[in-house]
Design a protein around this motif. Structure first.
Motif, PDB file in Angstrom:
ATOM      1  N   SER A  25       0.827  -1.219   0.000  1.00  0.00           N
ATOM      2  CA  SER A  25       0.000   0.000   0.000  1.00  0.00           C
ATOM      3  C   SER A  25       0.854   1.260   0.000  1.00  0.00           C
ATOM      4  CB  SER A  25      -0.936   0.018   1.207  1.00  0.00           C
ATOM      5  OG  SER A  25      -1.938  -0.935   1.058  1.00  0.00           O
ATOM      6  N   ILE A  61      -2.109  -8.786  -5.798  1.00  0.00           N
ATOM      7  CA  ILE A  61      -2.802  -8.210  -4.641  1.00  0.00           C
ATOM      8  C   ILE A  61      -4.304  -8.116  -4.915  1.00  0.00           C
ATOM      9  CG2 ILE A  61      -3.057  -6.146  -3.192  1.00  0.00           C
ATOM     10  CD1 ILE A  61      -0.504  -7.687  -2.601  1.00  0.00           C
ATOM     11  N   VAL A  62      -4.680  -7.316  -5.897  1.00  0.00           N
ATOM     12  CA  VAL A  62      -6.100  -7.068  -6.172  1.00  0.00           C
ATOM     13  C   VAL A  62      -6.824  -8.354  -6.570  1.00  0.00           C
ATOM     14  CG1 VAL A  62      -7.726  -5.782  -7.619  1.00  0.00           C
ATOM     15  CG2 VAL A  62      -5.646  -4.662  -6.780  1.00  0.00           C
ATOM     16  N   ALA A  63      -6.281  -9.084  -7.523  1.00  0.00           N
ATOM     17  CA  ALA A  63      -6.955 -10.298  -8.015  1.00  0.00           C
ATOM     18  C   ALA A  63      -7.072 -11.378  -6.944  1.00  0.00           C
ATOM     19  CB  ALA A  63      -6.223 -10.852  -9.231  1.00  0.00           C
ATOM     20  N   LYS A  64      -6.196 -11.324  -5.938  1.00  0.00           N
ATOM     21  CA  LYS A  64      -6.220 -12.333  -4.875  1.00  0.00           C
ATOM     22  C   LYS A  64      -6.864 -11.812  -3.592  1.00  0.00           C
ATOM     23  CE  LYS A  64      -2.365 -14.867  -6.742  1.00  0.00           C
ATOM     24  NZ  LYS A  64      -1.028 -15.377  -6.583  1.00  0.00           N
ATOM     25  N   ASP A  65      -7.440 -10.610  -3.670  1.00  0.00           N
ATOM     26  CA  ASP A  65      -8.107  -9.991  -2.520  1.00  0.00           C
ATOM     27  C   ASP A  65      -7.218  -9.915  -1.284  1.00  0.00           C
ATOM     28  OD1 ASP A  65     -10.545  -9.386  -3.773  1.00  0.00           O
ATOM     29  OD2 ASP A  65     -11.263 -11.436  -3.477  1.00  0.00           O
ATOM     30  N   LEU A  66      -5.939  -9.599  -1.482  1.00  0.00           N
ATOM     31  CA  LEU A  66      -5.020  -9.466  -0.357  1.00  0.00           C
ATOM     32  C   LEU A  66      -5.027  -8.025   0.157  1.00  0.00           C
ATOM     33  CD1 LEU A  66      -1.963 -11.549  -1.626  1.00  0.00           C
ATOM     34  CD2 LEU A  66      -3.800 -12.267  -0.079  1.00  0.00           C
ATOM     35  N   ASP A  67      -4.683  -7.850   1.392  1.00  0.00           N
ATOM     36  CA  ASP A  67      -4.628  -6.530   2.012  1.00  0.00           C
ATOM     37  C   ASP A  67      -3.231  -5.958   1.829  1.00  0.00           C
ATOM     38  OD1 ASP A  67      -4.703  -4.261   3.578  1.00  0.00           O
ATOM     39  OD2 ASP A  67      -5.520  -5.268   5.356  1.00  0.00           O
TER      40      ASP A  67
END
Length: 170
Positions: A25, A61-67
């Motif tokens: 982030s 990150i986004v495609a794997k729904d990671l924070d």
């Protein structure tokens, strides 16, 4: 042509760098603020440890729904980074980037320290003028060797220009 000879190489802003323990982030915010498509991950000695691109952020990150606030760059960075030197041939790297489907090319010095990062967008400014020159050369060569084609084109142009006048005569 050598990489160092391109105006894009000479005028590029200093590349973004980060340490492997920075969160995704935090890196994404820096990339967004500076409008960069990649951030180079460097180790303690200044050598390249990896690279994180917008594509990496989407896929890892986004495609794997990671924070992204909990994931460090070291967990998602590409580690087998291809690097160029300023003396390398520009066209060779453009070909390799296209064939191997990567868009960011770190340029390093003889000690492996990061100098610059070129993107495919930087290479486009090189290829468009070159492409237009080749189209021009091919067009001139084609017209010169095929005079019948030229006569047909000229005839169509004259017909197109005179057609509106023909309707005014009747």
């Amino acid at each position: 042509m050598k990489i160092r000879d391109r105006i894009e190489y000479q005028r590029k802003l200093k590349p973004l760098t980060a340490h492997p323990d920075m969160t995704v982030s935090a890196a994404a915010k820096i990339m967004d603020e500076r409008n960069f498509g990649s951030i180079v991950v460097v180790n303690e000695s200044g050598g390249i440890a990896g690279i994180v691109t917008e594509r990496d952020l989407m896929r890892r990150i986004v495609a794997k729904d990671l924070d992204g606030r909990k994931v460090q760059l070291s967990e998602i960075m590409t580690t087998n980074v291809r690097v160029a030197h300023a003396e390398d041939n520009l066209v060779d790297w453009l070909r390799q980037m296209s064939n191997d489907r990567f868009r960011h090319l770190p340029v390093v010095d003889d000690d492996g320290r990061l100098i610059n990062v070129l993107s495919q967008g930087d290479f486009v400014s090189y290829t468009w003028p070159e492409l237009l020159n080749r189209v021009k050369e091919n067009t001139v060569a084609s017209f010169g060797s095929n005079s019948q084609f030229v006569i047909i084109i000229i005839g169509v142009l004259i017909y197109s220009l005179l057609l509106p006048f023909a309707f005014n005569l009747f």
